[in-house]
Design a protein around this motif. Sequence first.
Motif, PDB file in Angstrom:
ATOM      1  N   UNK A  37      -7.854   2.357  14.892  1.00 30.31           N
ATOM      2  CA  UNK A  37      -8.232   1.105  14.209  1.00 30.31           C
ATOM      3  C   UNK A  37      -8.209   1.466  12.803  1.00 30.31           C
ATOM      4  N   UNK A  38      -8.674   2.436  12.392  1.00 27.45           N
ATOM      5  CA  UNK A  38      -8.862   2.741  10.877  1.00 27.45           C
ATOM      6  C   UNK A  38      -7.476   2.836  10.420  1.00 27.45           C
ATOM      7  N   UNK A  39      -6.658   3.653  10.895  1.00 31.34           N
ATOM      8  CA  UNK A  39      -5.187   3.796  10.395  1.00 31.34           C
ATOM      9  C   UNK A  39      -4.558   2.521  10.437  1.00 31.34           C
ATOM     10  N   UNK A  40      -4.800   1.677  11.461  1.00 22.19           N
ATOM     11  CA  UNK A  40      -3.856   0.328  11.624  1.00 22.19           C
ATOM     12  C   UNK A  40      -4.529  -0.461  10.459  1.00 22.19           C
ATOM     13  N   UNK A  41      -5.762  -0.653  10.352  1.00 23.89           N
ATOM     14  CA  UNK A  41      -6.369  -1.499   8.991  1.00 23.89           C
ATOM     15  C   UNK A  41      -5.795  -1.002   7.933  1.00 23.89           C
ATOM     16  N   UNK A  42      -5.652   0.429   7.487  1.00 24.04           N
ATOM     17  CA  UNK A  42      -5.105   0.881   6.510  1.00 24.04           C
ATOM     18  C   UNK A  42      -3.935   0.549   5.898  1.00 24.04           C
ATOM     19  N   UNK A  43      -2.784   0.665   6.940  1.00 18.66           N
ATOM     20  CA  UNK A  43      -1.648   0.428   6.745  1.00 18.66           C
ATOM     21  C   UNK A  43      -1.350  -1.215   6.755  1.00 18.66           C
ATOM     22  N   UNK A  44      -2.184  -2.066   7.538  1.00 12.88           N
ATOM     23  CA  UNK A  44      -2.060  -3.562   7.366  1.00 12.88           C
ATOM     24  C   UNK A  44      -2.538  -4.121   6.004  1.00 12.88           C
ATOM     25  N   UNK A  45      -3.737  -3.429   5.596  1.00 12.94           N
ATOM     26  CA  UNK A  45      -4.356  -4.314   4.459  1.00 12.94           C
ATOM     27  C   UNK A  45      -4.148  -3.386   2.959  1.00 12.94           C
ATOM     28  N   UNK A  46      -4.079  -2.097   3.088  1.00  9.61           N
ATOM     29  CA  UNK A  46      -3.855  -1.330   1.828  1.00  9.61           C
ATOM     30  C   UNK A  46      -2.540  -1.232   1.560  1.00  9.61           C
ATOM     31  N   UNK A  47      -1.610  -1.211   2.431  1.00  8.80           N
ATOM     32  CA  UNK A  47      -0.282  -1.240   2.229  1.00  8.80           C
ATOM     33  C   UNK A  47       0.278  -2.450   2.198  1.00  8.80           C
ATOM     34  N   UNK A  48       0.296  -3.352   1.150  1.00  7.36           N
ATOM     35  CA  UNK A  48       0.569  -4.775   0.987  1.00  7.36           C
ATOM     36  C   UNK A  48       1.965  -5.127   1.521  1.00  7.36           C
ATOM     37  N   UNK A  49       2.200  -6.329   2.041  1.00 10.15           N
ATOM     38  CA  UNK A  49       3.460  -6.888   2.393  1.00 10.15           C
ATOM     39  C   UNK A  49       4.492  -7.104   1.362  1.00 10.15           C
ATOM     40  N   UNK A  50       5.473  -6.617   1.585  1.00  4.21           N
ATOM     41  CA  UNK A  50       6.742  -6.644   0.557  1.00  4.21           C
ATOM     42  C   UNK A  50       8.067  -6.006   1.226  1.00  4.21           C
ATOM     43  N   UNK A  51       8.949  -5.879   0.264  1.00  5.87           N
ATOM     44  CA  UNK A  51      10.163  -5.647   0.769  1.00  5.87           C
ATOM     45  C   UNK A  51      10.757  -4.419   0.052  1.00  5.87           C
TER      46      UNK A  51
END
Length: 233
Positions: A37-51
């Motif tokens: 869960x912590x890894x998932x949350x990190x990638x979802x929110x601390x790695x921003x959506x972008x191309x």
Amino acid sequence: MDNYLKETKILNYSDGSIQHLVSTRNWMGMEIVERAKSIYDYVRDEIKFGYNLSDDISASEVLKDGYGQCNTKATLLMALLRANGISNRIHGFTINKALQKGAISGIWYMLSPKNILHSWVEININSNWYFLEGVILDKEYLTKLQAKNNDCKTTFCGFGAYTDNFENPPIDWNLNNTFIQDKGINQDFGVFDTPDDFYAKHQQKLGAIKKCIFRKIVRHKMNRNVERIRNGW
């Protein structure tokens, strides 16, 4: 299950930047569900959506960029999970380009392929597989997108989302499947052990000229449009 933990050229989790992140976050000190869960949350929110530059860049490159889309976020998520002993695989698809409308517009939207390569990560926890597509849009961006379209509660398509529950999409993980673009899926390529295997067989339907234009011009325009939403413009 060893295949679901191996390192590859794309899943380069022994890279120093990834190992430093793993160490500072102390993920291995957590129970496995909390760790995932912590890894998932990190990638979802601390790695921003972008191309990013392309789909098949390495996990360390995604981490360096600090942003990603469905395929590149999947790469980083897989690498971090494997670095922390959590088995995973990648599931490949294509999605309708309509879900990108708004992030891309005008002539660039018309020139983009109708079907876009897409993927999500599947993790194995306690002998169960879970689908983690909801990692794509960071919550900050999604919240601003919802506010900008607050009259929509159900089906929404555009700006990187395609969901039947726009008001409360299933993006939080706690032993469940998560989704944010799944309603746009129109072709299923099945599961692959690694993104390296997936991209060896499937690539975006772009010729050399269009690929160059995307890398040098279009993706930067898309990132600026995404940032405008994130900043509440």
